[in-house]
Design a protein around this motif. Structure first.
Motif, PDB file in Angstrom:
ATOM      1  N   HIS A 390       7.022  77.397  12.123  1.00  0.00           N
ATOM      2  CA  HIS A 390       5.865  76.619  12.567  1.00  0.00           C
ATOM      3  C   HIS A 390       5.673  76.744  14.071  1.00  0.00           C
ATOM      4  CE1 HIS A 390       5.150  74.646   8.721  1.00  0.00           C
ATOM      5  NE2 HIS A 390       4.168  73.957   9.280  1.00  0.00           N
ATOM      6  N   LEU A 395       1.655  76.314  15.117  1.00  0.00           N
ATOM      7  CA  LEU A 395       1.107  75.265  14.262  1.00  0.00           C
ATOM      8  C   LEU A 395       1.511  73.887  14.772  1.00  0.00           C
ATOM      9  CD1 LEU A 395       1.807  76.902  10.780  1.00  0.00           C
ATOM     10  CD2 LEU A 395      -0.335  76.886  12.084  1.00  0.00           C
ATOM     11  N   ASP A 396       0.856  72.875  14.243  1.00  0.00           N
ATOM     12  CA  ASP A 396       1.119  71.490  14.637  1.00  0.00           C
ATOM     13  C   ASP A 396       2.559  71.128  14.269  1.00  0.00           C
ATOM     14  OD1 ASP A 396       0.997  68.843  15.330  1.00  0.00           O
ATOM     15  OD2 ASP A 396      -0.181  68.238  13.578  1.00  0.00           O
ATOM     16  N   GLU A 398       3.861  68.034  14.707  1.00  0.00           N
ATOM     17  CA  GLU A 398       3.973  66.587  14.606  1.00  0.00           C
ATOM     18  C   GLU A 398       4.854  66.167  13.423  1.00  0.00           C
ATOM     19  OE1 GLU A 398       3.590  62.653  15.584  1.00  0.00           O
ATOM     20  OE2 GLU A 398       2.929  64.399  16.721  1.00  0.00           O
ATOM     21  N   TYR A 401       8.479  66.107  14.452  1.00  0.00           N
ATOM     22  CA  TYR A 401       8.858  65.471  15.719  1.00  0.00           C
ATOM     23  C   TYR A 401      10.083  64.579  15.564  1.00  0.00           C
ATOM     24  CZ  TYR A 401       8.454  62.834  20.080  1.00  0.00           C
ATOM     25  OH  TYR A 401       8.710  62.244  21.285  1.00  0.00           O
TER      26      TYR A 401
END
Length: 404
Positions: A390, A395-396, A398, A401
């Protein structure tokens, strides 16, 4: 005997060789107690005494409470060395030192609660959020279950993840709470094919009062922000999560190095491969090729493991937060090292043949221990690779996290 290094201060680089020498000196004792420890499902008492008296359970604790504040590179190398003799002993030392490291994120009040009676106290941790915490004045009331509590038979304290339902959007706040094991229930549910002596049982807390100051917020635990209680404690300016996840691979390195040594020493005696009419296994091209591939895989895994440890330590020295991209690559380094070590061990078992699985052959215990230890939830190879994929793809991140 009291460790010459406990509370000695100095840099990790200055003392790393001394710690490694101490660990190596204990290998005959660890090897001698490994089978009995497995049968008893706890690290052999003589091994525990030796590790404790030489400060090897508290090597990464703050100097102010009797530790030596050693860094990630030293942690990885020492744990790897210990795991050559007994994987469970090395694993418990790894857990204890990751927890001792975590003490650097807590204030002096909490540290002294743990170490005030003497520096040889063993603390362990289960970083998963197995509990809940309800605010009550300047305390939290904690309830929960934390499985896989390695070292539970030896520990006086533990640090476990808890959830606080405080956020307005309903998302629970994560913290990590310091708790006395004496106030908890230990459930004896660790019945496994490998790593039996690690004592990775379940800890249970019910209505356990924990001071707020004995908890660590998410941002500090993950190293997104620093908990700087003392400006000279630079080693703790990093992510405990990153250190602990990487340290999980150190016992695997030690196990495969022990399997290599056993294979190499026996090869020098001219062991035959009778079914293939080789009086000396070294005369077989396939056997030699397998040996070369195994050694290359071990070295590759080692390079990735130590690169990641050095990157963690370098950022800590500079007082810089690890970026999400760097954390993601460290997770991939874990995955690469794990796969390389596993491939090498399988090759070495092939080279040794079915005789490897005789109960009096240490290779079979190494193989079983490796199989269990390499599949820890925080060392999931496909998922760690996906995190890195990722990141590389832009890519994001989140969704990852709270795992980095």
């Amino acid at each position: 005997m009291t460790s010459a290094f406990t509370g000695g201060g100095g840099s990790s680089v200055e003392h790393r060789d001394q710690w490694l020498e101490t660990a190596a000196s204990l290998l005959p004792l660890l090897r001698q107690g490994a089978n009995a420890g497995e049968a008893a499902r706890q690290v052999h008492p003589a091994s525990v005494d030796a590790l404790r008296s030489n400060g090897l359970f508290q090597m990464c604790a703050p100097i102010r409470v009797g530790g030596a504040e050693q860094n990630a590179r030293t942690l990885v190398e020492v744990v790897s060395c210990l795991s050559r003799g007994d994987a469970s002993a090395g694993w418990v030392a790894m857990i204890a030192n990751c927890t001792a490291w975590t003490m650097g994120l807590l204030p002096d009040e909490a540290r002294m609660a743990v170490y005030g009676g003497g520096g040889d106290v063993i603390a362990i941790s289960q970083f998963g959020a197995g509990g809940t915490a309800t605010p009550s004045g300047d305390q939290f009331v904690v309830d929960g279950r934390w499985p896989f509590a390695s070292g539970s038979d030896l520990a006086s304290w533990t640090i476990g993840g808890v959830k606080l339902a405080l956020e307005r959007d309903g998302t629970p706040e994560l913290r990590w709470a310091l708790m006395p094991v004496s106030a908890m229930t230990v459930v004896d549910d660790w019945n496994v094919a490998g790593m039996a002596a690690s004592g990775s049982k379940t800890l249970v807390a019910s209505d356990l009062a924990v001071p707020v100051s004995w908890t660590i917020p998410f941002e500090q635990f993950k190293g997104h922000a620093f908990a700087q209680w003392h400006c000279d404690e630079t080693v703790f300016r990093t992510s405990v999560s990153a250190v602990a996840c990487l340290a999980l691979v150190a016992p695997l390195w030690g196990m495969v190095e022990e399997a290599w040594d056993i294979t190499y020493v026996e090869a020098q005696s001219g062991r035959p491969i009778r079914q293939w009419n080789y009086d000396d296994a070294r005369d077989a091209p396939g056997w030699r090729s397998g040996l070369a591939i195994a050694r290359s895989k071990i070295d590759t895994g080692m390079f990735h493991l130590l690169r990641a440890a050095d990157d963690i330590d370098d950022r800590a020295r500079r007082g810089e937060v690890l970026t999400i991209a760097e954390r993601s690559r460290i997770r991939n380094d874990q995955a690469v090292a794990t796969v390389c070590f596993r491939t090498a061990l399988d090759l070495l078992m092939d080279l040794n043949g079915a005789r490897s699985f005789k109960l009096d052959n240490p290779l079979q215990r190494i193989w079983r221990d490796f199989g269990v230890a390499s599949r820890h939830g925080l060392n999931n190879v496909p998922l760690n690779r996906d995190v890195y994929a990722h990141s590389l793809a832009g890519l994001d991140m989140e969704q990852f996290y709270d795992r980095l």
